[in-house]
Scaffold this active site. Sequence first.
Site, PDB file in Angstrom:
ATOM      1  N   GLU A 249      46.368  43.794  42.786  1.00 30.33           N
ATOM      2  CA  GLU A 249      46.403  42.417  42.273  1.00 30.33           C
ATOM      3  C   GLU A 249      45.535  42.413  41.023  1.00 30.33           C
ATOM      4  OE1 GLU A 249      46.339  39.255  41.043  1.00 30.33           O
ATOM      5  OE2 GLU A 249      44.774  38.649  42.436  1.00 30.33           O
ATOM      6  N   CYS A 283      42.853  34.915  37.726  1.00 30.82           N
ATOM      7  CA  CYS A 283      43.902  35.843  37.273  1.00 30.82           C
ATOM      8  C   CYS A 283      45.178  35.096  36.912  1.00 30.82           C
ATOM      9  CB  CYS A 283      44.176  36.902  38.341  1.00 30.82           C
ATOM     10  SG  CYS A 283      44.569  36.203  39.944  1.00 30.82           S
TER      11      CYS A 283
HETATM   12  P1  NAD Z   1      36.528  45.051  36.950  1.00 31.36           P
HETATM   13  O1  NAD Z   1      37.925  45.414  37.258  1.00 31.36           O
HETATM   14  O2  NAD Z   1      35.635  46.086  36.350  1.00 31.36           O
HETATM   15  O3  NAD Z   1      35.807  44.559  38.259  1.00 31.36           O
HETATM   16  C1  NAD Z   1      36.481  43.747  39.186  1.00 31.36           C
HETATM   17  C2  NAD Z   1      35.976  44.118  40.574  1.00 31.36           C
HETATM   18  O4  NAD Z   1      36.356  45.432  40.860  1.00 31.36           O
HETATM   19  C3  NAD Z   1      34.472  44.050  40.654  1.00 31.36           C
HETATM   20  O5  NAD Z   1      34.124  43.309  41.780  1.00 31.36           O
HETATM   21  C4  NAD Z   1      34.032  45.487  40.788  1.00 31.36           C
HETATM   22  O6  NAD Z   1      32.971  45.633  41.690  1.00 31.36           O
HETATM   23  C5  NAD Z   1      35.264  46.178  41.316  1.00 31.36           C
HETATM   24  N1  NAD Z   1      35.377  47.527  40.801  1.00 31.36           N
HETATM   25  C6  NAD Z   1      35.146  47.945  39.540  1.00 31.36           C
HETATM   26  N2  NAD Z   1      35.335  49.284  39.457  1.00 31.36           N
HETATM   27  C7  NAD Z   1      35.690  49.705  40.693  1.00 31.36           C
HETATM   28  C8  NAD Z   1      36.014  50.971  41.247  1.00 31.36           C
HETATM   29  N3  NAD Z   1      36.018  52.084  40.495  1.00 31.36           N
HETATM   30  N4  NAD Z   1      36.314  51.029  42.550  1.00 31.36           N
HETATM   31  C9  NAD Z   1      36.319  49.919  43.318  1.00 31.36           C
HETATM   32  N5  NAD Z   1      36.029  48.700  42.853  1.00 31.36           N
HETATM   33  C10 NAD Z   1      35.720  48.586  41.550  1.00 31.36           C
HETATM   34  O7  NAD Z   1      36.538  43.775  36.049  1.00 31.36           O
HETATM   35  P2  NAD Z   1      35.309  42.924  35.461  1.00 31.36           P
HETATM   36  O8  NAD Z   1      34.634  43.651  34.343  1.00 31.36           O
HETATM   37  O9  NAD Z   1      34.445  42.447  36.550  1.00 31.36           O
HETATM   38  O10 NAD Z   1      36.134  41.740  34.858  1.00 31.36           O
HETATM   39  C11 NAD Z   1      36.802  41.960  33.649  1.00 31.36           C
HETATM   40  C12 NAD Z   1      38.281  41.874  33.768  1.00 31.36           C
HETATM   41  O11 NAD Z   1      38.777  42.106  35.078  1.00 31.36           O
HETATM   42  C13 NAD Z   1      38.788  40.498  33.448  1.00 31.36           C
HETATM   43  O12 NAD Z   1      38.976  40.347  32.080  1.00 31.36           O
HETATM   44  C14 NAD Z   1      40.071  40.419  34.191  1.00 31.36           C
HETATM   45  O13 NAD Z   1      41.101  40.989  33.441  1.00 31.36           O
HETATM   46  C15 NAD Z   1      39.902  41.319  35.337  1.00 31.36           C
HETATM   47  N6  NAD Z   1      39.728  40.629  36.618  1.00 31.36           N
HETATM   48  C16 NAD Z   1      40.833  40.248  37.269  1.00 31.36           C
HETATM   49  C17 NAD Z   1      40.704  39.609  38.470  1.00 31.36           C
HETATM   50  C18 NAD Z   1      41.899  39.165  39.231  1.00 31.36           C
HETATM   51  O14 NAD Z   1      41.790  38.243  40.025  1.00 31.36           O
HETATM   52  N7  NAD Z   1      43.052  39.791  39.076  1.00 31.36           N
HETATM   53  C19 NAD Z   1      39.451  39.359  39.001  1.00 31.36           C
HETATM   54  C20 NAD Z   1      38.318  39.776  38.297  1.00 31.36           C
HETATM   55  C21 NAD Z   1      38.484  40.430  37.110  1.00 31.36           C
END
Ligand code: NAD
Length: 475
Positions: A249, A283
């Site tokens: 997602e 999102c």
């Molecule tokens: P990110 O993808 O780095 O982090 C999102 C989540 O994923 C965090 O809670 C983080 O702990 C986890 N995560 C990160 N790397 C991981 C890994 N290697 N393994 C497991 N979990 C991991 O994103 P961000 O920097 O927090 O947010 C930036 C961008 O992420 C936003 O611009 C947006 O595009 C996207 N985002 C999307 C959603 C959604 O609902 N689809 C939610 C949050 C962020």
Amino acid sequence: MANYTTLNLLIGGEKITEGRETIEVVDPATEEVIGQLPKATASDLDDALANAKSGFDTWRRKSADERASTLLKAAQLIRERASDIGQLLTLEQGKPVKEAIGETMYCAMLLEFYAGECKRLYGRTLVRPEGSRVEVQYHPVGPVAGFSAWNFPAINVMRKIGGALAAGCSVIVKPSEETPAAGIALVQAMLDAGVPGDAVQCVFGVPDEVSRHLLGSPIIRKVTFTGSTAVGKHLSKLAAEDLKVTTMELGGHGPVLVFDDADVEKALNTMAANKYRNAGQVCVSPTRFLIQEDVFEKFRDGFVERAEAVKVGNGFEDGVQMGPMANARGVDGIQSKIANAKDRGAKLLTGGERIGNQGYFHQPTVLSEVPLDAEIMNEEPFGPVAILNPMSGEDAMIEEANRLPYGLAAHAWTSDPARRRRLAAEIEAGMLALNTGSVSAVDAPFGGVKWSGHGSEDGPEGVMACMVPKTVHEG
Ligand code: NAD
């Protein structure tokens, strides 16, 4: 305002708080450290994996009635605790407390729906004329690892654990380290309702280390992730090493098509509120407003008026509609995208600045006439910024809506039923909202296409995503 809580891991039903390295949790409204989150050690993760194996073995054998009644009991506990959980959520994430409580109640509703689905996990029987039969059965896929983001600290976690448990899988969830308390409280409610301690567990750590550890084990058979497309691709590659099933997602870049036959007032009232909900960190947030020329000025002026009326503040204050952004990198990211858009010739109609110097508050912002080569037209802003662009007509609007590799939620406003049918056929998105702001419901699948991911959460599909078919041929 509530006090924050002692944070813990939940492994094998045990709360682990002591003797671990910790990560600081910060209140985004004040930038104060409010909690210390224990990090799971490698040996904790190994314990969690061994538990997930035994938990799967017992939980999958429970009757549908027993699984359903346990999930219903958990839903009841979550309803009773919604105010407390909501307040923790606001402290760690920032959104208005009314929304945080609403998000928690949605978790209970989702569990209630999934409890019903436990009893509707039908297979099918193919009866051959010559007397043989083929039975299509569905079985839980195996232990699940779920990783979720900070923007919806409760529902993102419930989407990971609810479908898995309804299907008969065990699940290890890693909520975001930035917003851990709501997720811990939900897992605790599942345990209090009677889900065995080895069937649902909660861990934290350095995200990449935790996911590599869990995905490196053959015990985990499914990976489900909510977050950015970049991390989703990374986890998909790790999952592919062992051909684990995935649900992704990921990010979106929601187009909103406003046609000249739309109810513009209703579109404005709905979409302006929608844009600034959760400070745009959603999102499915509406992002690129593609507005037919004849109604552009009316829509633009009405949108700016509504953006300027949004009350921004601490989520615990009465009447606040938009809290701080959840973290400092969100504010930095949005500032840099606004600067880039202005450099490329976009008009800044309102907002554009950080508010104050304590807490991650940002003004509700409106840009217009943003050129296609601006970063914000191509990368998800994930913040309180609306892009309003005039468009010549239907074909151009559909083409622009489908231009990006994302396909999560799309919105359209038109009174023409034939056009609505065409949009339903042509728009590349997992969810399309026609004349409404709503794109999610507990009984309907939620998910994207293209770079927005694959697989569904919610609806019967959310449970089926945790099951695999087995075909039994009988002579
Ligand atoms: P990110 O993808 O780095 O982090 C999102 C989540 O994923 C965090 O809670 C983080 O702990 C986890 N995560 C990160 N790397 C991981 C890994 N290697 N393994 C497991 N979990 C991991 O994103 P961000 O920097 O927090 O947010 C930036 C961008 O992420 C936003 O611009 C947006 O595009 C996207 N985002 C999307 C959603 C959604 O609902 N689809 C939610 C949050 C962020």
